[in-house]
Design a protein around this motif. Sequence first.
Motif, PDB file in Angstrom:
ATOM      1  N   MET A   1     -16.869  17.163  -0.862  1.00 26.59           N
ATOM      2  CA  MET A   1     -17.937  17.992  -0.305  1.00 26.59           C
ATOM      3  C   MET A   1     -19.324  17.515  -0.712  1.00 26.59           C
ATOM      4  O   MET A   1     -20.323  17.971  -0.157  1.00 26.59           O
TER       5      MET A   1
ATOM      6  N   ALA B   1     -12.239  17.953  -4.740  1.00 30.60           N
ATOM      7  CA  ALA B   1     -12.909  18.706  -3.682  1.00 30.60           C
ATOM      8  C   ALA B   1     -14.423  18.563  -3.788  1.00 30.60           C
ATOM      9  O   ALA B   1     -15.118  18.452  -2.772  1.00 30.60           O
ATOM     10  N   LYS B   2     -14.947  18.570  -5.005  1.00 28.92           N
ATOM     11  CA  LYS B   2     -16.396  18.426  -5.184  1.00 28.92           C
ATOM     12  C   LYS B   2     -16.880  17.068  -4.693  1.00 28.92           C
ATOM     13  O   LYS B   2     -17.961  16.953  -4.103  1.00 28.92           O
TER      14      LYS B   2
ATOM     15  N   THR C   1     -19.346  27.448  -6.497  1.00 32.95           N
ATOM     16  CA  THR C   1     -17.933  27.111  -6.366  1.00 32.95           C
ATOM     17  C   THR C   1     -17.092  28.344  -6.039  1.00 32.95           C
ATOM     18  O   THR C   1     -16.129  28.259  -5.267  1.00 32.95           O
TER      19      THR C   1
ATOM     20  N   LEU D   1     -17.906  22.178   6.009  1.00 34.86           N
ATOM     21  CA  LEU D   1     -17.954  21.860   4.581  1.00 34.86           C
ATOM     22  C   LEU D   1     -18.634  20.524   4.291  1.00 34.86           C
ATOM     23  O   LEU D   1     -19.193  20.329   3.208  1.00 34.86           O
TER      24      LEU D   1
ATOM     25  N   ASP E   1     -15.003  28.916  -2.677  1.00 33.34           N
ATOM     26  CA  ASP E   1     -13.577  29.224  -2.829  1.00 33.34           C
ATOM     27  C   ASP E   1     -13.182  30.476  -2.053  1.00 33.34           C
ATOM     28  O   ASP E   1     -12.127  30.519  -1.401  1.00 33.34           O
TER      29      ASP E   1
ATOM     30  N   SER F   1     -12.563  24.567  -4.362  1.00 33.51           N
ATOM     31  CA  SER F   1     -13.828  23.841  -4.472  1.00 33.51           C
ATOM     32  C   SER F   1     -14.188  23.525  -5.913  1.00 33.51           C
ATOM     33  O   SER F   1     -15.120  22.759  -6.156  1.00 33.51           O
TER      34      SER F   1
END
Length: 337
Positions: free
Chosen positions: A335, A331-332, A300, A108, A304, A326
């Motif tokens: 990542m 989370a964004k 996304t 990821l 996910d 995500s």
Amino acid sequence: MNRPTEVLIVGAGKRVQNAAVPAFHRAPELYQIRHLVGREEREETFDGRAYPVRALKSLTASDLEGIGLVFVCVSKESIPSVLERLASLAPLHTALLIDTPVLRFKHLRHARHLSAFQSVSVAEDCSTLPWLDVVRAAIAAGDIGELKSVFFDQSAWAYHGVALAKTILGSTQVRSGRRRKHGGEFASRRLVIGGKEALFMEPRDYATGRLSIVGSKGVISDFGLQAEGALRLESIVEAGACRGFRLGSHEVLLDEAEASLMQNVPEGASATALMEAAKPVGFLRLLRALHAGERGYPLTEGLDDMIIDYHLEKFGRYAANPLTSSRSPLAKILMGI
């Protein structure tokens, strides 16, 4: 008249050969394949046409000039290095269509390379299967009452199953999930999606698998369930080609390009049995939507689906929270997307 979008395809495996290239060929007014790229140089014949396959390491920034779409479909272990290589060519004006599952969970951190592209969509053709049209029509018409659940009896698997369940249930909000083993290769999954339920029996076997969509006053099935309020999802087959699907009073007919992708189909074949044949049609529909400026399967959602499947496989359970979805801002940031 607008010129077709020029395409660079990275990958030359079965998915490219059996689904992607045939779909691109059915839309010549929209797309033209300029380059096909693999690990090493060679010649390949896909869908009756010969293509020189270039080595990825030979690509330069000038090769991306005029390219409107890059489709990436390589082995899961190769995705990080391929994305890094492509991002180094500064594809700022090029859209990316990347195959599922986008990235493995352990990779990821490489999602940051996706920001190098103008836009990113996921090639999840389970979200655009042709029989979904009649299912949506029947549900919208209230033919089975209030939609409650969907049951995939060996008819869906992994992240593709998550995507298909979300599409049928009309929600992207997967709240929780459980996976239980039942001996040998058999297992079951349960997902709660937007307050509705998706059930899965594993392993996948399209030849014998079944689909049931349950409402408050009826059931849609693709195997002729004998029950009050039951509707059967049927394929329309003429001269060995699938021409569409029928569900009660609802019908969707494939156009000639789509029907040409679903040949050698036996009479009475179920939607599940036709899954592999229907995926190229779904891919073609994704391509048409992208060219029309519509949103493809979102990045996304693709991420996910993979994250949910990873948690179910590794831990036997999934619960949505800012670290496991995500779509969350945290989370964004982590990542880099």
